[in-house]
Motif scaffolding. Structure first.
Motif: not given
Length: 279
Positions: A44-47, A72, A74, A77, A80-81, A88, A116
């Motif tokens: 889920r493209a989290r840090s 990769d 988000p 969000n 951000a997407r 990230k 995106s």
């Protein structure tokens, strides 16, 4: 001869932890000339997931060539997407979204197909296609020329839950002009290795299209975790698929296919030494 490890769909955040260390150890034992990762390093493209993916990559042999996948980017969000979909990824993995690797025997170009505005589909655009064409056209024809994407240019047999990468046909026509030999991808979590001739009727040209399954994710979709080992030399490519053996805590050989080049076309070599000429 070059040995290339082809991993895909790692999905850190949803991995089988029993696989990670044996996979790293086995890849080191194989002593690859290049490690390729064809996208979806995270779930889920989290840090935190990118940090796990970075730690995994740092434990593998180098050199490496990595491209992002749709996971990769988000999902939840939205800002951000839309505005910084791969921020990230570029921070933790690599800022290079069209990486290039060249040595004395192979030339490898990675292309970012993640977008995106779509949840799972991907595409290549004209600029990416032209850049890849120019980069591969600039190297000698004695090199085996390889394209790496996350989204596929062909699909494994059986029920389909995904489509081809967008702009696949114009991309393939450009790849024919620069003599691309091998296309590596993932996304569908199923392994396959086929000639492009059945799907793309381009006179005098076909490439070898190789899909990797998911190396570490629990999202296997009916196929055991696996990765590919490719033995690559001029006019011949052998694709070995290694599948996870839980009881042995190791990957074992599931299948091998040999492909040979005649002119600018790639054909599977059958067990009796004949080549499969019918697409």
């Amino acid at each position: 001869m070059r040995r290339v490890i082809h991993l895909s769909d790692l999905h850190f955040g949803r991995t089988d932890p029993a696989i990670i260390e044996p996979l790293i150890a086995q890849i080191h034992e194989l002593q690859p000339d290049l490690v390729v990762v064809s996208g979806d390093l995270t779930q889920r493209a989290r840090s935190s997931q990118f940090r796990q993916a970075r730690q995994f990559l740092d434990a593998l042999p180098t050199p490496q060539l990595v491209v992002p996948g749709n996971h990769d980017v988000p999902l939840f969000n939205v800002a951000a997407r839309l505005l910084q979909p791969l921020r990230k990824y570029k921070r933790h993995i690599t800022p290079d979204l069209q990486p290039l690797y060249v040595d004395d025997e192979i030339a490898v170009v990675g292309i970012n197909t993640a977008r995106s505005l779509t949840i799972q589909d991907g595409r290549v655009n004209d600029r990416q296609i032209e850049l890849a064409r120019r980069e591969l056209a600039a190297v000698g024809d004695h090199l085996v020329k390889i394209i790496v994407t996350h989204h596929p240019f062909d699909l494994p047999p059986g029920p389909q839950h995904h489509g081809l990468v967008g702009q696949a046909l114009p991309a393939m026509r450009a790849f024919a002009l620069c003599g691309a030999d091998l296309l590596l991808a993932g996304h569908v979590h199923a392994s396959s290795a086929v000639s492009s001739a059945a799907r793309y009727r381009i006179a005098g040209y076909s490439a070898l299209v190789v899909q990797a399954g998911t190396a570490t994710s629990t999202r296997g979709r009916g196929e055991a975790n696996s990765f590919n080992v490719l033995q690559i030399e001029a006019h011949q490519i052998v694709v070995h698929r290694l599948g996870w053996r839980a009881e042995e805590r190791a990957f074992g050989l599931d299948a091998s296919q040999t492909f040979v080049q005649r002119g600018s076309e790639w054909f599977e070599q059958l067990a009796d030494g004949q080549i499969a000429t019918d697409p």
